[in-house]
Design a protein around this motif. Structure first.
Motif, PDB file in Angstrom:
ATOM      1  N   THR A   1     -17.959   5.082  -5.965  1.00 10.69           N
ATOM      2  CA  THR A   1     -16.609   5.373  -5.462  1.00 10.69           C
ATOM      3  C   THR A   1     -15.564   5.088  -6.533  1.00 10.69           C
ATOM      4  O   THR A   1     -14.608   5.856  -6.711  1.00 10.69           O
ATOM      5  CB  THR A   1     -16.324   4.533  -4.206  1.00 10.69           C
ATOM      6  OG1 THR A   1     -17.322   4.807  -3.212  1.00 10.69           O
ATOM      7  CG2 THR A   1     -14.966   4.878  -3.630  1.00 10.69           C
ATOM      8  N   SER A   2     -15.750   3.996  -7.272  1.00 11.37           N
ATOM      9  CA  SER A   2     -14.835   3.705  -8.389  1.00 11.37           C
ATOM     10  C   SER A   2     -14.926   4.786  -9.460  1.00 11.37           C
ATOM     11  O   SER A   2     -13.903   5.177 -10.046  1.00 11.37           O
ATOM     12  CB  SER A   2     -15.168   2.334  -8.988  1.00 11.37           C
ATOM     13  OG  SER A   2     -15.084   1.315  -8.011  1.00 11.37           O
ATOM     14  N   ALA A   3     -16.140   5.275  -9.710  1.00 15.12           N
ATOM     15  CA  ALA A   3     -16.303   6.355 -10.684  1.00 15.12           C
ATOM     16  C   ALA A   3     -15.588   7.624 -10.227  1.00 15.12           C
ATOM     17  O   ALA A   3     -15.038   8.379 -11.050  1.00 15.12           O
ATOM     18  CB  ALA A   3     -17.785   6.634 -10.913  1.00 15.12           C
ATOM     19  N   ILE A   4     -15.573   7.872  -8.920  1.00 13.23           N
ATOM     20  CA  ILE A   4     -14.849   9.034  -8.391  1.00 13.23           C
ATOM     21  C   ILE A   4     -13.356   8.903  -8.680  1.00 13.23           C
ATOM     22  O   ILE A   4     -12.698   9.859  -9.115  1.00 13.23           O
ATOM     23  CB  ILE A   4     -15.098   9.168  -6.880  1.00 13.23           C
ATOM     24  CG1 ILE A   4     -16.561   9.518  -6.607  1.00 13.23           C
ATOM     25  CG2 ILE A   4     -14.196  10.230  -6.271  1.00 13.23           C
ATOM     26  CD1 ILE A   4     -16.922   9.457  -5.145  1.00 13.23           C
ATOM     27  N   TYR A   5     -12.807   7.709  -8.433  1.00 14.33           N
ATOM     28  CA  TYR A   5     -11.388   7.502  -8.707  1.00 14.33           C
ATOM     29  C   TYR A   5     -11.074   7.724 -10.185  1.00 14.33           C
ATOM     30  O   TYR A   5     -10.053   8.335 -10.527  1.00 14.33           O
ATOM     31  CB  TYR A   5     -10.972   6.088  -8.298  1.00 14.33           C
ATOM     32  CG  TYR A   5     -11.030   5.839  -6.804  1.00 14.33           C
ATOM     33  CD1 TYR A   5     -10.798   6.866  -5.893  1.00 14.33           C
ATOM     34  CD2 TYR A   5     -11.305   4.578  -6.296  1.00 14.33           C
ATOM     35  CE1 TYR A   5     -10.848   6.643  -4.536  1.00 14.33           C
ATOM     36  CE2 TYR A   5     -11.352   4.338  -4.935  1.00 14.33           C
ATOM     37  CZ  TYR A   5     -11.123   5.370  -4.058  1.00 14.33           C
ATOM     38  OH  TYR A   5     -11.167   5.157  -2.716  1.00 14.33           O
ATOM     39  N   LEU A   6     -11.924   7.217 -11.072  1.00 12.76           N
ATOM     40  CA  LEU A   6     -11.693   7.394 -12.504  1.00 12.76           C
ATOM     41  C   LEU A   6     -11.772   8.866 -12.898  1.00 12.76           C
ATOM     42  O   LEU A   6     -10.960   9.364 -13.690  1.00 12.76           O
ATOM     43  CB  LEU A   6     -12.708   6.572 -13.300  1.00 12.76           C
ATOM     44  CG  LEU A   6     -12.566   5.054 -13.215  1.00 12.76           C
ATOM     45  CD1 LEU A   6     -13.699   4.364 -13.969  1.00 12.76           C
ATOM     46  CD2 LEU A   6     -11.219   4.613 -13.765  1.00 12.76           C
ATOM     47  N   TYR A   7     -12.747   9.575 -12.351  1.00 12.02           N
ATOM     48  CA  TYR A   7     -12.909  10.997 -12.675  1.00 12.02           C
ATOM     49  C   TYR A   7     -11.712  11.805 -12.183  1.00 12.02           C
ATOM     50  O   TYR A   7     -11.146  12.625 -12.925  1.00 12.02           O
ATOM     51  CB  TYR A   7     -14.202  11.513 -12.051  1.00 12.02           C
ATOM     52  CG  TYR A   7     -14.388  13.009 -12.186  1.00 12.02           C
ATOM     53  CD1 TYR A   7     -14.808  13.572 -13.380  1.00 12.02           C
ATOM     54  CD2 TYR A   7     -14.128  13.855 -11.114  1.00 12.02           C
ATOM     55  CE1 TYR A   7     -14.972  14.946 -13.506  1.00 12.02           C
ATOM     56  CE2 TYR A   7     -14.284  15.220 -11.218  1.00 12.02           C
ATOM     57  CZ  TYR A   7     -14.707  15.763 -12.425  1.00 12.02           C
ATOM     58  OH  TYR A   7     -14.852  17.115 -12.548  1.00 12.02           O
TER      59      TYR A   7
END
Length: 392
Positions: A220-226
């Motif tokens: 989920t954190s990776a989604i925000y960064l992307y």
């Protein structure tokens, strides 16, 4: 045989649970309800958005529309649209007049990034399925079976006590043997409790559960960064300048450079980005709540089964750190409460025990069922006084 004794026999026979030797708990739930909800949303939502993106592309044709010169033929216009969509690079000049480019590839990669997101969100589910489900299934089958068997053994013990009391001629001998059996702990069946106590020193299930939810938070954190790094940069850009003067067309003077194009799928891109942020933001508190449940014990479930003989030791061991396999098993026992037939019976007996107005020494289901069957849970006072009178 007296009428009261017959009624007690019928009552105890009805209290026995049916023996389940057929299909062994086919409806066993190996995922908690909230985990199942998170799985369906985290994996199914990007797949739904991917189908929306593909449907929009197939229904409306080309995702871009370029403003070609009026002297361009239909084939030339189609070539410009195709070439600009393949490159998807915005050409512009900065304040100092230098030429620079900006790639708009997130628009083209949108369906495939959603597919990659769904696959990434399914990885924690696969981890749980292969690393924890086999052991958890065998644990639950054994524990559920033993809990129901322990209840049945307690009922059969009361039936045996009632039979001995009915056939015995000396009441003093019966109560002496009963008190001796209680002191020697004959009524206790510690196999299940010791097995559960061993689970407090095991951490394989809780490690897999922590890893599953931690991976969900990480992705989920990776989604925000992307989304913040790639989507936000092109989120509001509907038009871009495309250059087709490459290769053999580089020296063609009649071809304008650049050509302005418009992204017809920008609304879908914006909806996908905003909805992804909203949905996964709502899932984060649910995942955190799933992790926080490992920090406390399910005392209500344990208090119900403390009515089984020798199950009171569990409450004293429960005071330790709850982050272990036993706590995970208790969570899944709560989720599979419909498979625990003894739970409803013990809940009723627990409620009757808490609301009884008579002061009896009732600790376990054996004591309560003994009382319901017409026997005193302890030696009657008149027999105790009788023995004191015979031995002044």
């Amino acid at each position: 045989m007296s009428l009261a004794h017959t009624a007690a026999e019928y009552m105890l026979s009805d209290a026995l649970l049916p023996d389940r030797r057929g299909p062994r708990l086919k409806g066993l739930r190996l995922e908690l309800p909230l985990d199942r909800m998170v799985k369906f949303i985290a994996v199914g939502f990007p797949l739904l958005l991917m189908s929306l993106a593909f449907a929009q592309e197939f229904s409306s044709g080309s995702p871009i529309s370029c403003f070609c010169p009026s002297n361009f033929s239909i084939r030339q216009t189609a070539y410009v649209d195709s070439s600009c969509w393949d490159s998807l690079v915005h050409h512009e000049q900065d304040v100092s007049g230098q030429h620079k480019t900006k790639s708009l590839w997130p628009h083209k990669a949108l369906p495939y990034s959603l597919l990659a997101l769904a696959v990434a969100m399914y990885l924690p589910v696969l981890l749980w399925q292969y690393a924890a489900m086999p052991a958890l299934s065998s644990d639950l089958l054994f524990i559920i079976s033993e809990l129901d068997k322990s209840y049945n053994r307690a009922i059969r013990l009361v039936q045996h006590m009632l039979k001995i009391r009915q056939e015995g001629s000396d009441p003093h001998a019966f109560w002496d043997e009963l008190e001796k059996a209680r002191k020697e702990r004959y009524f206790e069946f510690p196999l299940l409790e010791r097995y559960l106590a061993c689970k407090q020193r095991s951490h394989s299930l809780v490690a897999a559960y922590l890893l599953r939810n931690s991976l969900l938070l990480f992705f989920t954190s990776a989604i925000y960064l992307y989304l913040g790094h790639f989507h936000l940069d092109v989120f509001f850009q509907e038009e871009f300048s495309c250059s087709i003067k490459t290769g053999l067309l580089h020296d063609e003077t009649h071809i304008p450079d650049p050509i302005t194009c418009r992204l017809t799928s920008l609304s879908v891109f914006q909806i996908v980005s905003l909805s992804s942020v909203a949905i996964y933001t709502l899932l984060v508190p649910v995942v955190i709540y799933n992790l926080m449940r490992l920090c406390r014990w399910d005392k209500r479930l344990l208090s119900i089964y403390e009515m089984l003989p020798a199950f009171d030791l569990l409450s004293r061991k429960m005071l330790g750190c709850p982050i272990n396999d036993l706590n995970v098993i208790l969570l899944f026992l709560r989720a599979n409460i419909s498979e625990l037939i003894s739970f409803s019976w013990l809940s009723v007996l627990r409620a009757l025990k808490d609301t009884t107005t008579q002061k009896h020494n009732i600790d376990t289901v054996v004591d309560f069922m003994t009382l319901l069957a017409g026997l005193e849970p302890s030696k009657p006072k008149h027999l105790t006084h009788g023995m004191c009178d015979e031995n002044p």
